[in-house]
Design an enzyme around this catalytic site. Structure first.
Site, mmCIF file in Angstrom:
data_model
loop_
_atom_site.group_PDB
_atom_site.id
_atom_site.type_symbol
_atom_site.label_atom_id
_atom_site.label_comp_id
_atom_site.label_asym_id
_atom_site.label_seq_id
_atom_site.Cartn_x
_atom_site.Cartn_y
_atom_site.Cartn_z
ATOM 1 N N LYS A 53 47.159 21.082 59.408
ATOM 2 C CA LYS A 53 48.486 20.721 59.930
ATOM 3 C C LYS A 53 49.106 21.896 60.667
ATOM 4 O O LYS A 53 49.629 21.751 61.780
ATOM 5 C CB LYS A 53 49.425 20.311 58.789
ATOM 6 C CG LYS A 53 49.220 18.908 58.295
ATOM 7 C CD LYS A 53 50.007 18.668 57.013
ATOM 8 C CE LYS A 53 49.561 17.369 56.369
ATOM 9 N NZ LYS A 53 49.943 17.238 54.965
ATOM 10 N N GLN A 97 53.771 18.635 50.448
ATOM 11 C CA GLN A 97 52.424 18.099 50.234
ATOM 12 C C GLN A 97 52.304 17.479 48.842
ATOM 13 O O GLN A 97 52.679 18.106 47.842
ATOM 14 C CB GLN A 97 51.394 19.216 50.431
ATOM 15 C CG GLN A 97 49.953 18.785 50.346
ATOM 16 C CD GLN A 97 49.495 17.880 51.494
ATOM 17 O OE1 GLN A 97 50.036 17.959 52.600
ATOM 18 N NE2 GLN A 97 48.534 17.043 51.240
ATOM 19 N N ASP A 120 57.479 12.496 56.719
ATOM 20 C CA ASP A 120 56.530 11.657 55.983
ATOM 21 C C ASP A 120 57.034 10.218 55.838
ATOM 22 O O ASP A 120 56.259 9.317 55.518
ATOM 23 C CB ASP A 120 56.348 12.201 54.550
ATOM 24 C CG ASP A 120 55.072 13.020 54.393
ATOM 25 O OD1 ASP A 120 54.085 12.717 55.086
ATOM 26 O OD2 ASP A 120 55.074 13.947 53.561
HETATM 27 N N1 GUN Z 1 48.902 14.012 50.472
HETATM 28 C C1 GUN Z 1 47.953 13.205 51.002
HETATM 29 N N2 GUN Z 1 48.434 12.581 52.103
HETATM 30 C C2 GUN Z 1 49.690 13.009 52.260
HETATM 31 C C3 GUN Z 1 50.702 12.715 53.232
HETATM 32 O O1 GUN Z 1 50.543 11.926 54.176
HETATM 33 N N3 GUN Z 1 51.885 13.368 53.049
HETATM 34 C C4 GUN Z 1 52.098 14.221 52.023
HETATM 35 N N4 GUN Z 1 53.293 14.795 51.940
HETATM 36 N N5 GUN Z 1 51.190 14.500 51.116
HETATM 37 C C5 GUN Z 1 49.998 13.895 51.242
#
Ligand code: GUN
Length: 298
Positions: A53, A97, A120
């Protein structure tokens, strides 16, 4: 194999290209979108995601803020960091996350994020806005699936869609998005009776259950379009080797019946981060009272 392969990797690169173009235009106005990613603990899969990311955020010209906290971080300290990021004008998007270590209340933490910065789309305000057809931040993976489907079909209106899986992150928001695009939507899950027959009615199948190769070709209507959200690693064939990555769909049999299908890897996976960047751009435009980028939102 008869199915068309939907190339999510190439589509994600296009999305990132469009995001980068918009970011360059914002730079002329003196605006630089910023994305803060918070990682608590050392879950190896999460570390890989977060690294990826950060790299892609910088590549499209945005500012990346990474906050890595120890696994024993207290809830109060995490909430204090989120509060600081909520107030920081350089931060347009905040992602905490998941999963968080067990002693932290995920709902509490997610709902402490400013909904306007919730890239998100997990905050209950955004969930409610999406469900009522209002302007929301939309979860990245379902948004990526929607973009692939719109690109394939043009209009989704009147299509019958079955979403397999009912998670808050993918299944439920996916169903909302398909409904908003006027599909007839069914959510199937582990307790659904005769699930094969339910899936067989669908023009569109989105598989998001986290069970390797569960959906097989004989579950599908001829010509169905199959979006495979699963990323599962099979046990390695020999010790020390890496197991094969597979989706929730059995690609070999499904691709004999489907009209089009996303592969794993290279399908939905790359779309998730591309959509995270798109959401960060959308949040930045909204925060600055500017028009939203076309084709990058739901
Ligand atoms: N963990 C796995 N996929 C995601 C996601 O799309 N967003 C977040 N915040 N954590 C994750």
């Amino acid at each position: 194999m008869s199915a068309e392969i939907i190339d999510g990797k190439a589509f994600a690169a296009e999305v990132r290209g469009k995001v980068a173009e918009h970011v360059a235009k914002l730079a002329e106005k003196g605006i630089k979108p910023g994305l803060a990613v918070v990682l608590v603990g050392e879950d190896p899969a999460s570390q890989v995601y977060v690294r990826s990311k950060g790299k892609q955020t910088v590549e499209v010209g945005m500012e990346s803020f990474e906050h890595k906290l120890p696994a024993d971080t207290s809830e109060a300290d995490l909430l204090a960091l989120v509060d600081k990021l909520n107030k920081d004008p350089a931060v347009n998007g905040i992602l905490v996350q998941l999963p968080l270590p067990g002693h932290l209340n995920e709902d509490l933490v997610i709902n402490s994020i400013d909904p306007a910065k919730d890239v998100d789309g997990f905050h209950i305000s955004n969930v409610g806005l999406l469900a009522t057809g209002q302007k929301a931040m939309v979860p990245c993976t379902p948004l990526g699936c929607l973009m692939l489907l719109r690109d394939h079909f043009g209009s989704l209106s009147g299509k019958s869609a079955v979403v397999v899986g009912r998670s808050n992150i993918v299944g439920k928001p996916m169903a909302q998005l398909l409904l908003r695009d006027s599909c007839t939507v069914t959510i199937a899950h582990s307790r659904t009776k005769d699930i094969e027959d339910v899936v067989k009615q669908a023009d569109i199948v989105v598989a998001a259950v986290g069970r390797p190769e569960m959906v097989t070709g004989d579950w599908l209507k001829k010509g169905a379009v199959v979006i495979d959200v699963g990323i599962n690693r099979l046990p390695p064939a020999e010790e020390g080797a890496k197991g094969k990555l597979v989706g929730d769909v059995d690609f070999a049999s499904a691709s004999e019946v489907a009209g089009a299908i996303t592969p794993v890897p290279g399908g939905v996976g790359p779309m998730t981060i591309a959509c995270l960047l798109a959401n960060t751009l959308t949040a930045t435009c909204r925060a600055n009272g500017l028009d939203e980028p076309e084709g990058l939102t739901a």
